[in-house]
Design an enzyme around this catalytic site. Structure first.
Site, PDB file in Angstrom:
ATOM      1  N   ASP A 183      -0.836  -6.779  -6.690  1.00  0.00           N
ATOM      2  CA  ASP A 183      -2.271  -6.901  -6.451  1.00  0.00           C
ATOM      3  C   ASP A 183      -2.427  -7.906  -5.323  1.00  0.00           C
ATOM      4  OD1 ASP A 183      -4.964  -7.419  -6.336  1.00  0.00           O
ATOM      5  OD2 ASP A 183      -5.221  -7.759  -8.481  1.00  0.00           O
ATOM      6  N   ALA A 220     -14.885  -5.745  10.803  1.00  0.00           N
ATOM      7  CA  ALA A 220     -14.702  -7.205  10.803  1.00  0.00           C
ATOM      8  C   ALA A 220     -13.312  -7.572  10.296  1.00  0.00           C
ATOM      9  CB  ALA A 220     -15.780  -7.864   9.948  1.00  0.00           C
ATOM     10  N   SER A 221     -12.853  -6.873   9.269  1.00  0.00           N
ATOM     11  CA  SER A 221     -11.531  -7.170   8.703  1.00  0.00           C
ATOM     12  C   SER A 221     -10.425  -6.833   9.696  1.00  0.00           C
ATOM     13  CB  SER A 221     -11.327  -6.412   7.382  1.00  0.00           C
ATOM     14  OG  SER A 221     -11.119  -5.019   7.587  1.00  0.00           O
ATOM     15  N   SER A 244       1.529   3.388  -2.342  1.00  0.00           N
ATOM     16  CA  SER A 244       1.234   4.425  -3.331  1.00  0.00           C
ATOM     17  C   SER A 244       0.631   5.676  -2.715  1.00  0.00           C
ATOM     18  CB  SER A 244       0.282   3.876  -4.409  1.00  0.00           C
ATOM     19  OG  SER A 244      -0.950   3.474  -3.830  1.00  0.00           O
ATOM     20  N   GLY A 287       0.822  -1.204   0.000  1.00  0.00           N
ATOM     21  CA  GLY A 287       0.000   0.000   0.000  1.00  0.00           C
ATOM     22  C   GLY A 287       0.855   1.252   0.000  1.00  0.00           C
ATOM     23  N   GLY A 305      -0.657   7.720   1.406  1.00  0.00           N
ATOM     24  CA  GLY A 305      -0.941   7.698   2.836  1.00  0.00           C
ATOM     25  C   GLY A 305       0.151   7.097   3.707  1.00  0.00           C
ATOM     26  N   TYR A 308     -15.668  -3.329   7.424  1.00  0.00           N
ATOM     27  CA  TYR A 308     -14.304  -2.851   7.668  1.00  0.00           C
ATOM     28  C   TYR A 308     -13.834  -3.287   9.055  1.00  0.00           C
ATOM     29  CZ  TYR A 308     -10.528   0.289   9.001  1.00  0.00           C
ATOM     30  OH  TYR A 308      -9.339   0.793   9.470  1.00  0.00           O
ATOM     31  N   SER A 345      -3.348  -2.391  11.728  1.00  0.00           N
ATOM     32  CA  SER A 345      -4.751  -2.575  12.066  1.00  0.00           C
ATOM     33  C   SER A 345      -5.398  -1.203  12.175  1.00  0.00           C
ATOM     34  CB  SER A 345      -4.873  -3.367  13.363  1.00  0.00           C
ATOM     35  OG  SER A 345      -6.216  -3.541  13.739  1.00  0.00           O
TER      36      SER A 345
END
Length: 271
Positions: free
Chosen positions: A53, A147-148, A11, A9, A13, A145, A131
Site C-alpha cells: 500500500d 498536478a501530481s 497488478s 502497480g 496495465g 492528476y 510520469s
C-alpha cells in the site's frame, strides 16, 4: 549478476506488463501492489508478488525490508503505481485530491527515499518514474492528476542531479494514452464527479472524446520496452516519450505555441 527490480502497480496495465517483460529478459523481479490476488499470474514468470500500500509508511518500509533481506538490494525501482482522478477542480473533494497526490507523488518519493541508501552504497541504481504526457500538458477536468505528474517531473529533475555522483540514474518515462483499466476508471469517474454539476456540458464532451480515442491507443508492452531501453542504456536519456503519434504531436505543439493558442487548440477538440 542479475539485477533486482521492484515494479510498483504490478497488478495491471503497464506495471504488470513491465514486470513480465523484465523477468523474461533476465531480471529478478518483485511485483508490488495492494491486490496480491491480482498478481498470482506473475508467479509462473518467476516474479515474486509482494503486497504494497503505497500510501502506508509501514507497508512501504516492510516491502523494501523484505526485498533487501531476500535479494540483497533493490537495484532498479520502477515507480509505476498511480491512478487518474478526473473531474473539475471545483468538484473534486479535497480529501480525494490529497489521496491523488499521496499515491502518485508522496508514495513514489517515500519508496525512492528508502531505496537510495543501498543504491548509494553499491554505487549503482536506476530510479524510473512513470510520469505521463499529462506531466507536460494539462487538460481541463484533470487538474489534480496533472498536478501530481507535473510534481513528479519536477522531483525527478531535482533528484537526478542530487544522486548523479553516486552512480544513480533517474529516468522519466512519459506514456500517452495506454490500454489499461486505469483509463476506464478515470473516464467513468469524470461523469461521476462532474456529470451533474455546472461543468456537465464540458464533462460530457470530454467523456465522448476520451471514449472515441480509446479505440486507438498504445499497448502496455510498448512502455515496458521503453523502460528496459532506459535502464540498459549506458547513458540513459532523462526522459523517454512513448512512440505514439498523438502524444509526440502534443508535446511538440506545447513547446512551440503560446498558452493561449494551446488553450484554443485543446478546447477546439471539446466542441
Amino acid at each position: 549478476m542479475k539485477k533486482t527490480v521492484l515494479v510498483t502497480g504490478a497488478s495491471a496495465g503497464i506495471g504488470k506488463q513491465t514486470a513480465i517483460y523484465l523477468a523474461q529478459n533476465g531480471y529478478t523481479v518483485y511485483g508490488a501492489a495492494r491486490r496480491l490476488e491480482n498478481m498470482q499470474d506473475l508467479i509462473p514468470y518467476g516474479i515474486k508478488p509482494i503486497r504494497l500500500d503505497i500510501t502506508n509508511e509501514e507497508s512501504v518500509q516492510a516491502c523494501v525490508d523484505q526485498i533487501v533481506l531476500e535479494a540483497g538490494s533493490i537495484d532498479i525501482l520502477v515507480n509505476n503505481a498511480g491512478f487518474g482522478l478526473e473531474g473539475a477542480i471545483e468538484d473534486v473533494p479535497l480529501k480525494d485530491a490529497r489521496y491523488q497526490l499521496e499515491v502518485n507523488v508522496f508514495g513514489a518519493m517515500h519508496l525512492t527515499q528508502l531505496v537510495l541508501p543501498t543504491m548509494r552504497q553499491n554505487k549503482y541504481g536506476k530510479v524510473v518514474n512513470i510520469s505521463s504526457v499529462g506531466g507536460k500538458v494539462a487538460m481541463p477536468l484533470g487538474g489534480w492528476y496533472h498536478a501530481s505528474k507535473f510534481a513528479l517531473e519536477a522531483l525527478s529533475d531535482s533528484l537526478r542531479n542530487e544522486v548523479r555522483a553516486f552512480g544513480i540514474d533517474v529516468i522519466v518515462v512519459e506514456p500517452g494514452a495506454t490500454r489499461s483499466e486505469w483509463g476506464t476508471i478515470a473516464t467513468d469517474s469524470l461523469l461521476t464527479v462532474s456529470g451533474h454539476t455546472a461543468y456537465q456540458g464540458l464533462a460530457t464532451k470530454a467523456h465522448t472524446l476520451f471514449t472515441r480515442l480509446s479505440n486507438n491507443i498504445q499497448e502496455p508492452i510498448e512502455i515496458a520496452k521503453l523502460i528496459r531501453k532506459g535502464i540498459e542504456a549506458a547513458r540513459p536519456k532523462t526522459r523517454y516519450v512513448a512512440n505514439e503519434l498523438n502524444s509526440r504531436v502534443l508535446l511538440v505543439v506545447r513547446a512551440l505555441v503560446s498558452d493561449k493558442l494551446l488553450d484554443k487548440l485543446i478546447m477546439g477538440q471539446l466542441n
